[in-house]
Design a protein around this motif. Structure first.
Motif, short mmCIF file in Angstrom:
data_model
loop_
_atom_site.label_atom_id
_atom_site.label_comp_id
_atom_site.label_asym_id
_atom_site.label_seq_id
_atom_site.Cartn_x
_atom_site.Cartn_y
_atom_site.Cartn_z
N TYR A 164 0.84 -1.20 0.00
CA TYR A 164 0.00 0.00 0.00
C TYR A 164 0.87 1.24 0.00
CZ TYR A 164 -3.78 -3.07 1.61
OH TYR A 164 -4.72 -4.06 1.72
N TYR A 165 0.40 2.27 -0.70
CA TYR A 165 0.89 3.64 -0.46
C TYR A 165 -0.28 4.36 0.21
CZ TYR A 165 4.83 3.06 -3.72
OH TYR A 165 5.98 2.65 -4.35
N GLY A 166 -0.24 4.50 1.51
CA GLY A 166 -1.40 5.06 2.21
C GLY A 166 -2.61 4.18 1.96
N LYS A 167 -3.64 4.75 1.36
CA LYS A 167 -4.85 3.96 1.11
C LYS A 167 -4.80 3.23 -0.24
CE LYS A 167 -7.75 7.32 2.20
NZ LYS A 167 -8.99 8.11 2.29
N LEU A 168 -3.83 3.61 -1.08
CA LEU A 168 -3.73 3.00 -2.40
C LEU A 168 -3.14 1.59 -2.32
CD1 LEU A 168 -3.92 3.34 -5.54
CD2 LEU A 168 -1.56 4.17 -5.44
N HIS A 169 -3.91 0.60 -2.73
CA HIS A 169 -3.46 -0.79 -2.69
C HIS A 169 -2.71 -1.07 -3.99
CE1 HIS A 169 -4.79 -5.17 -1.54
NE2 HIS A 169 -3.49 -5.03 -1.61
N VAL A 170 -1.43 -0.76 -3.99
CA VAL A 170 -0.68 -0.66 -5.25
C VAL A 170 -0.25 -2.03 -5.79
CG1 VAL A 170 1.46 -0.12 -4.03
CG2 VAL A 170 1.21 0.55 -6.42
N LEU A 171 -0.01 -3.00 -4.92
CA LEU A 171 0.24 -4.37 -5.36
C LEU A 171 -0.74 -5.28 -4.63
CD1 LEU A 171 4.16 -4.60 -5.39
CD2 LEU A 171 2.62 -4.16 -7.33
N GLY B 221 1.67 -2.98 -19.10
CA GLY B 221 0.41 -2.55 -18.50
C GLY B 221 0.32 -1.05 -18.50
N PRO B 222 -0.90 -0.54 -18.26
CA PRO B 222 -1.08 0.91 -18.30
C PRO B 222 -0.25 1.63 -17.25
CG PRO B 222 -3.19 -0.24 -18.03
CD PRO B 222 -2.12 -1.27 -17.96
N SER B 223 -0.03 2.90 -17.49
CA SER B 223 0.67 3.74 -16.52
C SER B 223 -0.07 3.72 -15.20
CB SER B 223 0.73 5.15 -17.09
OG SER B 223 1.34 6.00 -16.17
N GLY B 224 0.68 3.58 -14.11
CA GLY B 224 0.08 3.58 -12.78
C GLY B 224 -0.40 2.22 -12.32
N SER B 225 -0.14 1.16 -13.12
CA SER B 225 -0.65 -0.16 -12.75
C SER B 225 0.22 -0.87 -11.71
CB SER B 225 -0.82 -1.04 -13.99
OG SER B 225 0.39 -1.13 -14.72
N GLY B 226 1.40 -0.32 -11.41
CA GLY B 226 2.23 -0.90 -10.36
C GLY B 226 3.49 -1.59 -10.85
N LYS B 227 3.84 -1.41 -12.12
CA LYS B 227 4.99 -2.10 -12.70
C LYS B 227 6.30 -1.68 -12.01
CE LYS B 227 4.20 -0.42 -16.81
NZ LYS B 227 3.10 0.51 -16.48
N SER B 228 6.49 -0.38 -11.87
CA SER B 228 7.73 0.09 -11.23
C SER B 228 7.78 -0.35 -9.78
CB SER B 228 7.84 1.62 -11.30
OG SER B 228 8.01 2.03 -12.64
N THR B 229 6.64 -0.26 -9.11
CA THR B 229 6.60 -0.68 -7.71
C THR B 229 6.96 -2.15 -7.59
OG1 THR B 229 4.88 0.96 -7.32
CG2 THR B 229 5.17 -0.74 -5.64
N LEU B 230 6.45 -2.96 -8.51
CA LEU B 230 6.78 -4.39 -8.51
C LEU B 230 8.29 -4.59 -8.61
CD1 LEU B 230 5.65 -7.33 -8.63
CD2 LEU B 230 5.78 -7.12 -11.11
P1 ADP Z 1 3.72 2.07 -13.24
O1 ADP Z 1 5.20 1.86 -13.14
O2 ADP Z 1 2.98 0.87 -13.72
O3 ADP Z 1 3.36 3.28 -14.04
P2 ADP Z 1 3.94 2.69 -10.42
O4 ADP Z 1 4.40 1.44 -9.75
O5 ADP Z 1 4.96 3.74 -10.66
O6 ADP Z 1 3.16 2.31 -11.76
O7 ADP Z 1 2.78 3.35 -9.57
C1 ADP Z 1 1.61 2.64 -9.18
C2 ADP Z 1 0.72 3.57 -8.39
O8 ADP Z 1 1.36 3.92 -7.17
C3 ADP Z 1 0.41 4.89 -9.10
O9 ADP Z 1 -0.92 5.23 -8.80
C4 ADP Z 1 1.38 5.85 -8.47
O10 ADP Z 1 0.85 7.17 -8.49
C5 ADP Z 1 1.50 5.32 -7.06
N1 ADP Z 1 2.82 5.58 -6.45
C6 ADP Z 1 4.01 5.22 -6.96
N2 ADP Z 1 5.01 5.56 -6.13
C7 ADP Z 1 4.43 6.16 -5.06
C8 ADP Z 1 4.93 6.71 -3.84
N3 ADP Z 1 6.25 6.72 -3.57
N4 ADP Z 1 4.04 7.25 -2.98
C9 ADP Z 1 2.71 7.22 -3.25
N5 ADP Z 1 2.18 6.69 -4.37
C10 ADP Z 1 3.01 6.16 -5.26
#
Ligand code: ADP
Ligand code: MG
Length: 245
Positions: A15-22, A39-48
């Motif tokens: 999670y990033y706060g309330k956002l369930h990112v993975l 996948g689309p922008s914001g789908s969590g690829k970089s976070t993964l």
């Molecule tokens: P992608 O690489 O697929 O575009 P990201 O993994 O960068 O996606 O981001 C996934 C979601 O997490 C997005 O909604 C992004 O705004 C949010 N996000 C990414 N990094 C942070 C962070 N450090 N703090 C809060 N939200 C984040």
């Protein structure tokens, strides 16, 4: 297919706060496999990608590299990062150090190699990425494509077990994209285990063993490139492909 797993994610939630990112990510990457993540922008690829070398913490689940769970902190973490090479969109080279020094630095600091030994290895790797003649230059004297190849050589210099690429060609001018993709193709042919986030579908088709399609923090499809591109199952994937192909 019998895979010898090099990366194993089980039930990973972040999670990033309330956002369930993975969301409940299960992913196995076998030794020698090339997995392309799209996948689309914001789908969590970089976070993964960032969770896989613990640049990010996770709330639940487990991640193991070569059978060992990721360490929480401390010395094990530096060791882990050395084993998981990472190449980003921005190359992040040291501007005031030569290309050679950029590739040698972490070898002496993290791997404890002597300078001569590190420089020898750096020359080998610069040759491998087609930059043998650029060793004494500063990064700013190189093109973007050349700088990204230096970044790849720098990551390889740590003898990683796996290489993660997060949109490595997205910041490059079009005419420089292929020289970077070719280096990555060669790495794949040499048997490197790779996880590659990219919008380069030609690369996905020719180099990937599997395509992982993500949307809204979930893995929606995990299939062979042939299967995925000719017969996407989910509406999300169909929609995504219709926009990029
Ligand atoms: P992608 O690489 O697929 O575009 P990201 O993994 O960068 O996606 O981001 C996934 C979601 O997490 C997005 O909604 C992004 O705004 C949010 N996000 C990414 N990094 C942070 C962070 N450090 N703090 C809060 N939200 C984040
Ligand atoms: Mg991203």
């Amino acid at each position: 297919m019998a895979v010898d797993p090099l990366i194993e994610l089980r039930g990973v939630n972040k999670y990033y706060g309330k956002l369930h990112v993975l969301q409940d990510i299960d992913l196995t990457v076998g030794r020698g496999e090339v997995v392309v993540v799209i996948g689309p922008s914001g789908s969590g690829k970089s976070t993964l990608c960032r969770t896989m070398n613990r640049l990010e913490t996770i709330e639940s689940g487990s991640i193991a590299i070569d059978g060992r769970p990721l360490p929480e902190e401390g010395k094990g973490l530096a060791q882990l990062r050395a084993e998981v090479g990472m190449v980003f969109q921005s190359f992040n080279l040291f501007a005031h150090k030569s290309v050679l020094a950029n590739v040698s630095l972490a070898q002496t600091k993290v791997r404890g190699r002597k300078k001569e030994e590190a420089d020898k290895r750096s020359h080998e790797l610069l040759d491998r990425v087609g930059l043998a003649s650029q060793a004494e230059k500063l990064p700013a004297q190189l093109s973007g494509g050349q700088q990204q190849r230096v970044a790849i050589a720098r990551a390889l210099a740590m003898d990683p077990k796996v290489m993660l690429f997060d949109e490595p060609t997205s910041a490059l001018d079009p005419e420089m994209i292929n020289e970077v993709l070719e280096v990555m193709q060669q790495l794949a042919r040499d048997g490197m285990t790779m996880v590659v986030v990219t919008h380069e579908m030609g690369f996905a088709r020719s180099a990937a063993n599997r395509v992982v399609f993500m949307a809204d923090g979930r893995i929606i499809e995990d299939r062979t490139p042939d299967d995925f591109f000719t017969n996407p199952r989910s509406d999300r994937a169909k929609d995504f492909l219709s926009k990029i192909l």
